[in-house]
Every structure is written in C-alpha cells, then in structure tokens.
Scaffold this motif. Structure first.
Motif, PDB file in Angstrom:
ATOM      1  N   SER A  70       0.861  -1.178   0.000  1.00 28.79           N
ATOM      2  CA  SER A  70       0.000   0.000   0.000  1.00 28.79           C
ATOM      3  C   SER A  70       0.900   1.232   0.000  1.00 28.79           C
ATOM      4  O   SER A  70       2.115   1.127   0.205  1.00 28.79           O
ATOM      5  CB  SER A  70      -0.925   0.005   1.221  1.00 28.79           C
ATOM      6  N   LEU A  71       0.284   2.389  -0.211  1.00 29.82           N
ATOM      7  CA  LEU A  71       1.056   3.634  -0.310  1.00 29.82           C
ATOM      8  C   LEU A  71       0.208   4.779   0.221  1.00 29.82           C
ATOM      9  O   LEU A  71      -1.010   4.818   0.006  1.00 29.82           O
ATOM     10  CB  LEU A  71       1.436   3.886  -1.767  1.00 29.82           C
ATOM     11  N   TYR A  72       0.871   5.698   0.939  1.00 32.88           N
ATOM     12  CA  TYR A  72       0.189   6.946   1.267  1.00 32.88           C
ATOM     13  C   TYR A  72       1.149   8.116   1.100  1.00 32.88           C
ATOM     14  O   TYR A  72       2.371   7.937   1.099  1.00 32.88           O
ATOM     15  CB  TYR A  72      -0.449   6.912   2.663  1.00 32.88           C
ATOM     16  N   ALA A  73       0.572   9.301   0.914  1.00 32.92           N
ATOM     17  CA  ALA A  73       1.377  10.496   0.649  1.00 32.92           C
ATOM     18  C   ALA A  73       0.632  11.717   1.152  1.00 32.92           C
ATOM     19  O   ALA A  73      -0.581  11.657   1.419  1.00 32.92           O
ATOM     20  CB  ALA A  73       1.660  10.616  -0.846  1.00 32.92           C
ATOM     21  N   HIS A  82      -8.283   1.901  -3.936  1.00 33.46           N
ATOM     22  CA  HIS A  82      -7.527   0.643  -3.936  1.00 33.46           C
ATOM     23  C   HIS A  82      -6.932   0.390  -5.307  1.00 33.46           C
ATOM     24  O   HIS A  82      -7.472   0.824  -6.329  1.00 33.46           O
ATOM     25  CB  HIS A  82      -8.398  -0.533  -3.476  1.00 33.46           C
ATOM     26  N   THR A  83      -5.830  -0.328  -5.321  1.00 37.52           N
ATOM     27  CA  THR A  83      -5.082  -0.566  -6.549  1.00 37.52           C
ATOM     28  C   THR A  83      -5.369  -1.922  -7.174  1.00 37.52           C
ATOM     29  O   THR A  83      -4.969  -2.175  -8.313  1.00 37.52           O
ATOM     30  CB  THR A  83      -3.570  -0.472  -6.284  1.00 37.52           C
ATOM     31  N   ALA A 133      -4.274   7.908  -0.184  1.00 36.62           N
ATOM     32  CA  ALA A 133      -4.161   6.560   0.378  1.00 36.62           C
ATOM     33  C   ALA A 133      -4.541   5.548  -0.694  1.00 36.62           C
ATOM     34  O   ALA A 133      -5.664   5.570  -1.191  1.00 36.62           O
ATOM     35  CB  ALA A 133      -5.076   6.421   1.591  1.00 36.62           C
ATOM     36  N   LEU A 134      -3.603   4.682  -1.058  1.00 34.64           N
ATOM     37  CA  LEU A 134      -3.842   3.648  -2.060  1.00 34.64           C
ATOM     38  C   LEU A 134      -3.524   2.292  -1.432  1.00 34.64           C
ATOM     39  O   LEU A 134      -2.379   2.032  -1.046  1.00 34.64           O
ATOM     40  CB  LEU A 134      -2.966   3.862  -3.296  1.00 34.64           C
ATOM     41  N   SER A 135      -4.520   1.432  -1.343  1.00 34.82           N
ATOM     42  CA  SER A 135      -4.358   0.162  -0.644  1.00 34.82           C
ATOM     43  C   SER A 135      -4.360  -1.009  -1.611  1.00 34.82           C
ATOM     44  O   SER A 135      -4.673  -0.878  -2.794  1.00 34.82           O
ATOM     45  CB  SER A 135      -5.467  -0.015   0.395  1.00 34.82           C
ATOM     46  N   LEU A 181      -8.473  -5.780   3.118  1.00 38.63           N
ATOM     47  CA  LEU A 181      -7.438  -6.230   4.048  1.00 38.63           C
ATOM     48  C   LEU A 181      -6.238  -5.299   4.074  1.00 38.63           C
ATOM     49  O   LEU A 181      -5.700  -4.995   5.141  1.00 38.63           O
ATOM     50  CB  LEU A 181      -6.994  -7.646   3.670  1.00 38.63           C
ATOM     51  N   GLY A 182      -5.794  -4.836   2.903  1.00 41.68           N
ATOM     52  CA  GLY A 182      -4.581  -4.042   2.853  1.00 41.68           C
ATOM     53  C   GLY A 182      -4.714  -2.662   3.466  1.00 41.68           C
ATOM     54  O   GLY A 182      -3.712  -2.057   3.866  1.00 41.68           O
TER      55      GLY A 182
END
Length: 384
Positions: free
Chosen positions: A56-59, A74-75, A133-135, A143-144
């Motif tokens: 996952s990613l956040y910025a 979500h990705t 926020a990309l999960s 879940l992610g």
C-alpha cells in the motif's frame, strides 16, 4: 501542468498494470511513487510482510497541519479470466464516450484523479494538506487498508476522508458491513454404492447452503424500511470445490459464506447463527463417522459505514458536488475502517457500480471529467 489530460494519462498507465487481487501490485506502487516524486510529493510505501509483492502507499502534499482531506482508493482489481472482452482489458480503449479496461470503473479511474489531484496540490499554496491513500487487497475484504490506516495515524488528522468507489459522483453516507468465513468439511470416503457408510462432504455442504437460502428468504420476507437494496442482511456463497471422483463420497468440500449486514444488526450474531448450523451438521456427520469434522476460519470482517450527524466529510462532499442528497449502498468499502478509527468518511467517486467486475468494464468519459472538476474544487478549497 496537471489537468484532465494528466488524469487520463494516469488512468491509462494504471490500467496497464494487471494488478489482479490474487497477485502482486508492487510494480504499480513503485511507478506511482516515482511519478509523484518527480513532482515533489514524497510517498510512504507499506509492504505486506505476509505477501511479497503486495504494497500500500500513502502520501501528503501541503502543510503538516490538521484539517485536511484524505482521498482513498484501492489498486487491486478482479480477474478477467473467463470473461468475454471485446478489447484488451489491460489497455484503455475509448469507444462511444466510454473508457474501457479492467479497473477503469473500479477503481483506477478515481485513483488516477486522486494521484493527479495531489500532484496539483503540490504546486499550489495549500493552507491544509491533501493526503492520498492507495491500498491493496480491497477486493479480498479491504485487508490491505487496515495497516495503512493505522500507519496514517502518524499524519496530521484529516477532517474528512473521501473513498472513491463508483457512485456516479453521488454522495454515499452509509453502507453495509460484512464478513466471510471459510468452511472446510472433512468427510469420509467410501464407494458411492455404500454411501450410507461414509460421509459425503459435498452433501453435508448442501445442508449449509440450503440454510443460506432459507436465511435470505426469511430476510426478504421480514425486510421493513431499510434504505438498502436489498433491504436485508444477505448471505452468499460464490464458489465451491471438493470431491475426488463421481463414484466416491467426497472426503473434502470447501467454500466460503459471506455476509453483508445492514446497520442495526450484528455480524457477531450472524456468525453465531452460522456456527450453530455448522455444529448441527457436524453432529449429524459424527453420528455416521466420528472421525469427521467441520473446520471454520475467518477470511475477513468489515465494519459498516454509518451516516454521521453533521458529518464533516458529507458537508465537504456536498460543497464540492453541489448536491444536497445522499444515499446508502449495499457494497462495502474502506470508509467503514476509516470511520471506526475516528475519521469522518463518505463514499463518492466516478463510475457506476453496475460496471464493476464486468467484461468490457467501462467508465464514462463524462464521469472522469466530472471527477476532475471535483478535484480542482477540492484543491482550491484547501488553499482558501
């Protein structure tokens, strides 16, 4: 310059990554991190320690103060296997005002808009921050997003979270909660000519599946006034596997039972009902073969999103969309996970949920345009 064309380019690039939920998404996350770094936005990547290749990613762009906004998506996407596509699902194809490709609707269209928006925000004099926020693994039960949301507690607390699942840019303030339990029925193999001396795991599974149908029928009959469609808690099994051969009683049968629970009812209560039925069936099995049993394990649980009284996220979405109405949906999102951890949250994103998971999945170009106008107004608001 960050504009609608940028969002369109990002969508095409994101779709090109075949991030099916059963596989990795690291290549997409690495690419997003690099693209944003070139525009002055630093990211935090969260590898899943249990699943190599999933992240996952956040910025954040703007000042490190409270009161900003989170854009969450979500990705991962669902598989295209067995579906009849008329074009390459991993290449965005424009046809009749539609952008066709796996994930265009659910939900890389919103992801592209959100990534473009935070790049735009980095160029502007923000007074409050914009967070991205990309999960991963949303399609497997959100879940992610759980460790990602926990990690984001370190950021200045945002005033609102906008989850961009497809709502046709309408405001959704509530959705069902849910959960899934995996059931493995361990029977006893014998030749089918003497099936009464064995335990057929598939036949025993059928008893639980029949109970699912009974619960859905009772719920439909008793449904009163809930705003959801359908207006009752639903139970569902979408895949089943088991057995060795046609003339052998099945030694093993495996399936999952999923629940979509309306607010006001308890997922724990529904789980207890399931376990009571499992115990009943297991008792019948052991009466024939004591060495048989039923194994139950949790796949996931999801909190519902509850409408908020004077919710900051709803007020923001109303201001940005110009809409005064709101509604609820029967699918679940990470909005409930954010809300249970103290954020105000709504669901609002481009596309129609009816297109999600379908062959030739598509997003109307007009929805991408409307979504970008929403993002521009959001960035302007954070500068005010």
């Amino acid at each position: 310059m960050t504009d609608l064309a940028t969002a369109r380019m990002l969508l095409e690039r994101l779709v090109a990554f075949p991030t099916v939920c059963t596989g990795p998404n690291r290549a997409l996350v690495e690419w997003v991190e690099g693209w944003l770094a070139e525009r002055g936005v630093s990211c935090v990547r969260l590898p899943d320690p249990a699943q190599p290749g999933k992240e996952s990613l956040y910025a954040m762009a703007g000042p490190a103060v409270e009161g900003g906004v989170v854009l969450s998506g979500h990705t991962d996407v669902v598989s295209v296997e067995g579906q009849d596509w008329t074009s390459d699902p991993w290449t965005v194809t424009e046809r009749d005002g539609r952008l066709i490709g796996r994930g265009c609707c659910d939900m890389k269209g919103f992801d592209a808009l959100a990534i473009a928006a935070i790049a735009l925000a980095a160029q502007r004099p923000l007074k409050r921050p914009l967070q991205l926020a990309l999960s991963h693994d949303e399609e497997l039960g959100c879940l992610g997003c759980i460790p990602m949301i926990e990690a984001m507690q370190a950021l200045p607390r945002a005033a609102a979270v906008i989850v961009g699942e497809p709502t046709q840019m309408r405001i959704v303030t509530g959705h069902k909660g849910g959960g899934s339990w995996r059931i493995r029925i361990h029977g006893f193999e014998v030749h089918s000519s003497i099936l009464h001396t064995g335990v057929n795991a598939i036949h025993e599974a059928a008893k639980i599946l029949h109970w699912i149908n009974e619960m859905n029928a009772e719920g439909a009959q008793a449904a009163r006034g809930a705003p959801f469609v359908p207006a009752w808690t639903t139970l569902h099994t979408g895949k089943i596997q088991g057995g060795t051969a046609h003339n052998i009683t099945a030694r093993l049968c495996e399936f999952a039972v999923g629940f979509r629970v309306i607010p006001g009812e308890s997922l724990a209560d529904w789980h207890a009902k399931l376990m009571a039925k499992v115990a009943e069936v297991e008792t019948q099995m052991k009466a024939v073969r004591p060495e048989t049993w039923i194994e139950v394990s949790e796949d996931f649980t999801l909190p519902a999103l509850a409408p908020e009284e004077n919710g900051a996220a709803e007020a923001l979405a109303r201001a940005l969309t110009g809409r005064n109405d709101s509604g609820v949906v029967s699918y679940a999102t990470e909005a409930g996970q954010f809300q249970t951890r103290g954020w105000s949250a709504v669901v609002c994103g481009p596309g129609n949920i009816e297109q999600a998971h379908q062959p030739d999945e598509w997003l109307a170009l007009s929805q991408l345009e409307e979504g970008w106008a929403f993002m521009e107004r959001l960035v302007d608001r954070l500068c005010a």
